[in-house]
Write a protein that holds these residues in place. Structure first.
Motif: not given
Length: 324
Positions: A161-180
């Motif tokens: 999942r990627i969230t972002s704000k122009v001029g402030e930056g971007t955050q990318a989140c890789v979710s790993i389920p508990a079973r892994f």
């Protein structure tokens, strides 16, 4: 015309070498192993710290005790693409990677203080060949990195999942389920991956230098899927920094036409002069006959291959030079 030829060459290479359809169709099957995140993070830090230093970006990679069960090569490639993207679109400030855990599993977070992505463009960033408008700033590549991230994440059953704000930056989140998540790392004697460490260390590392981002990305992923430890650079100055860690037995793979001032062969010969021995190298060219005619003398321990690359010929050249 030159840009058109580069894109056409890249497309042919992807079709012959990787092709995103291989990910989509299931031709690439993940092989799960115990993967300590601190090892993955350490490799990524080592791979990108010279780039960050050159661009005066503060690269922060936090250690993590988390161990997961996944395909190590594909998982590394997924994070490599996200971290590389963060650095590419950050001109100043910080790029940070960390891992958080909760009852639902773990989340690898890569955040930057870069240019950001407009909200109306976020839904398209995983499309093949789509690139966000960078307001006139030149960024290398043709937009395949996040498309590959999407396919690799699907293959590993992870969510990005990627969230972002122009001029402030971007955050990318890789979710790993508990079973892994692995409760505790197995002892070295019980872990097949640890048993293979000595064999892996004996294999040569590959130093890939290619100024077309998409060709570099596809070639690097192919080599890693074939089991080769591979690092890459997009320019001669960037490669010179990587070469600080070069050791005997490693192999250089370089595009012949790197920029207006340097060729891959010039770079290889310069490295040989710097290290004092005949560093093995593979030089790739889309105009191989012309390159070969320009050689005044044979080049020892160097193989010249045509682009788009014949994958079998590339692997044979690596094996031959490694054994020499």
């Amino acid at each position: 015309a030159q840009q058109s030829e580069a894109i056409e060459s890249m497309t042919r290479l992807l079709n012959a070498l990787l092709d995103i359809s291989r990910l989509e169709s299931g031709a690439i099957q993940p092989v799960a192993a115990h993967v300590p995140l601190h090892e993955v993070f350490a490799k990524l830090r080592s791979e990108f710290e010279s780039v960050a230093r050159t661009r005066d970006i503060d690269l922060q990679v936090e250690d993590s005790p988390v161990v997961i069960s996944t395909d190590p090569t594909l998982f590394h490639q997924l994070l490599q693409n996200l971290l590389g993207n963060a650095l590419k679109y950050t001109d100043r400030g910080t790029v940070r990677m960390r891992c958080d855990t909760d009852d639902e599993g773990a989340t690898v977070i890569i955040e930057d203080t870069g240019i950001g992505i407009p909200e109306d463009k976020l839904e398209r960033i995983f499309d093949e060949y789509y690139q966000v408008d960078t307001h006139g700033t030149k960024r290398m590549g043709v937009g395949l990195g996040l498309a590959i991230v999407k396919e690799v994440a699907n293959l590993l059953d992870l969510q990005v999942r990627i969230t972002s704000k122009v001029g402030e930056g971007t955050q990318a989140c890789v979710s790993i389920p508990a079973r892994f998540l692995v409760a505790a790392p197995r002892a070295a004697a019980e872990d097949p991956a640890m048993q293979n460490d000595e064999e892996e260390r004996s294999r040569p590392r590959l130093f890939l230098v290619e100024d077309n981002d998409s060709v570099r990305l596809a070639t690097e992923l192919f080599l890693k899927l074939e089991g080769h430890e591979t690092v890459s650079a997009t320019s001669v100055p960037e490669a010179q920094t990587l070469f600080d860690g070069f050791r005997r037995g490693d192999v250089v793979i370089a595009d012949y036409h790197l920029d207006g001032k340097h060729t891959g062969l010039d770079m290889l010969l310069g490295l040989r002069e710097r290290l004092g021995y005949e560093v093995p190298g593979i030089v790739l060219s889309g105009d191989l006959p012309t390159v070969l005619r320009s050689l005044k003398t044979p080049v020892a321990k160097c193989r010249f291959l045509s682009k788009p690359v014949d994958t079998e010929a590339l692997l044979e050249a690596i094996a031959e030079l490694s054994a020499a």
